[in-house]
Motif scaffolding. Structure first.
Motif, PDB file in Angstrom:
ATOM      1  N   SER A  71      33.906   0.928 -24.846  1.00 31.60           N
ATOM      2  CA  SER A  71      32.705   0.983 -24.017  1.00 31.60           C
ATOM      3  C   SER A  71      32.795   2.158 -23.066  1.00 31.60           C
ATOM      4  N   SER A 101      41.373   0.298 -19.100  1.00 33.55           N
ATOM      5  CA  SER A 101      40.102   0.820 -18.598  1.00 33.55           C
ATOM      6  C   SER A 101      40.329   1.916 -17.566  1.00 33.55           C
ATOM      7  N   SER A 118      35.177   3.316 -18.456  1.00 31.66           N
ATOM      8  CA  SER A 118      35.321   3.168 -19.899  1.00 31.66           C
ATOM      9  C   SER A 118      36.463   2.210 -20.198  1.00 31.66           C
ATOM     10  N   ARG A 153      32.275  -7.370 -20.298  1.00 33.55           N
ATOM     11  CA  ARG A 153      30.861  -7.707 -20.425  1.00 33.55           C
ATOM     12  C   ARG A 153      30.655  -8.694 -21.568  1.00 33.55           C
ATOM     13  N   ASN A 186      31.766   8.856 -29.895  1.00 26.98           N
ATOM     14  CA  ASN A 186      31.132   8.045 -28.850  1.00 26.98           C
ATOM     15  C   ASN A 186      30.069   8.830 -28.085  1.00 26.98           C
ATOM     16  N   ARG A 222      25.077   2.039 -20.042  1.00 23.59           N
ATOM     17  CA  ARG A 222      26.305   1.354 -20.443  1.00 23.59           C
ATOM     18  C   ARG A 222      26.266   1.143 -21.943  1.00 23.59           C
ATOM     19  N   ASP A 224      28.339  -0.232 -25.419  1.00 26.94           N
ATOM     20  CA  ASP A 224      29.438  -1.002 -26.007  1.00 26.94           C
ATOM     21  C   ASP A 224      29.473  -0.708 -27.497  1.00 26.94           C
ATOM     22  N   TYR A 225      30.625  -0.191 -27.969  1.00 23.14           N
ATOM     23  CA  TYR A 225      30.788   0.188 -29.362  1.00 23.14           C
ATOM     24  C   TYR A 225      31.433  -0.977 -30.111  1.00 23.14           C
ATOM     25  N   ARG A 226      30.642  -1.691 -30.893  1.00 22.25           N
ATOM     26  CA  ARG A 226      31.123  -2.906 -31.543  1.00 22.25           C
ATOM     27  C   ARG A 226      31.791  -2.632 -32.884  1.00 22.25           C
ATOM     28  N   ALA A 265      23.706  -1.433 -25.773  1.00 18.40           N
ATOM     29  CA  ALA A 265      23.659  -0.609 -24.579  1.00 18.40           C
ATOM     30  C   ALA A 265      22.663  -1.195 -23.590  1.00 18.40           C
TER      31      ALA A 265
END
Length: 294
Positions: A71, A101, A118, A153, A186, A222, A224-226, A265
């Motif tokens: 993320s 992070s 991140s 999150r 990303n 924001r 988030d890379y799933r 996001a």
């Protein structure tokens, strides 16, 4: 600035990267764009990790081993002009069993103009794995005293349903979007979400020449890379309005491969902006049909 961040001076960060904006970093408002800030964070993060544990970043690693970004977030606090020079501070604020992070601060002179955060995950054989002890020790040397750990999150199941997002924007991956892991980088993915929001703004404005009003660009993003996004491929980026008042609009975004959600996001920005003649444009009514469903 989010509640997980603090406002230290630049020299309190354990690693600071000097950045001179490029012309290509500018958006149509003649200010450094959000996508460029995500790239600056990536440069600062990679530089810090290469100094801390070079064998874990650019060494001869087995395929499917290394740190992957899970993320990233950015908050713009003031306009970033190309005439200024910038420093990007990066610091560790959390180490977990397999993830860690960072927080970021972007400074010009003594002014803090943007912040970010991140989370990265260590993987072995393509799956999350415990952080190697020597890497954990190296990371802790990047810690910023007093930084509050980022909270993980959580998303409601409704965010994973494609049809709950009223607005659709199709994206085709380009070969130039790939990074050294051979999936879409990303920074490119963050740009997709910004493109989707710009397309929504353009739609509600009636497709003006030159695109949407500058004042509608999100002040926060924001991502988030799933799931890793592959090339070649065509994906659906979906957008919905979550909250709306007389000053701000908050968006939810989802990236889908068919019906499968592969990225999420959140963004926020102004709901009113000035047009080329200086007239106030209020988009509250225009955004109403794009409320999230479900």
């Amino acid at each position: 600035m989010t509640s997980t961040q603090i406002r230290p001076e630049a020299d309190r960060y354990p690693m600071v990267l000097e950045v001179t904006p490029r012309y290509s970093d500018l958006d149509p408002s003649r200010r450094v764009g959000r996508e460029a800030l995500v790239r600056w964070f990536e440069d600062a993060r990679v530089t810090a990790e290469h100094r801390a544990f070079p064998e874990r970043t650019f060494g001869n690693r087995p395929a499917g081993t290394g740190q992957l970004l899970a993320s990233v977030g950015v908050d713009v606090l003031a306009p970033l002009r190309i005439a200024d020079d910038y420093r990007v501070g990066v610091a560790l604020n959390r180490v977990g069993s397999s993830s860690f992070s960072y927080v970021y601060g972007v400074f010009t002179g003594d002014d803090l103009v943007a912040t970010g955060e991140s989370t990265s995950v260590w993987v072995e054989g393509g799956r999350p794995a415990p952080l190697p002890q020597e890497m954990r020790s190296a990371l802790e040397r990047l810690a910023l005293p007093g930084a509050t750990p980022s909270e993980r999150r959580e998303f409601e199941e409704s965010r994973l349903v494609r049809e709950n997002y009223p607005f659709r924007y199709d994206v085709r991956t380009r070969f130039g979007d790939l990074d050294t892991n051979r999936h879409v980088n990303n920074v490119a993915l963050a740009g997709w979400y910004l493109d989707g929001l710009a397309e929504l703004h353009t739609d509600v404005l009636g497709y003006p020449v030159g695109g949407p009003l500058d004042g509608l660009s999100p002040s926060s993003l924001r991502v988030d890379y799933r799931v890793q996004v592959q090339y070649p491929g065509i994906y659906q980026l979906r957008v919905g309005v979550v909250e709306l008042d007389d000053k701000e609009v908050r968006y939810a975004c989802g990236l889908f491969d068919g019906h499968r959600c592969i990225g999420l996001a959140d963004a926020a920005g102004a709901v009113r902006a000035a047009d080329a003649e200086g007239r106030d444009v209020d988009l509250r009514a225009a955004f109403e049909p794009f409320r999230m469903r479900g």
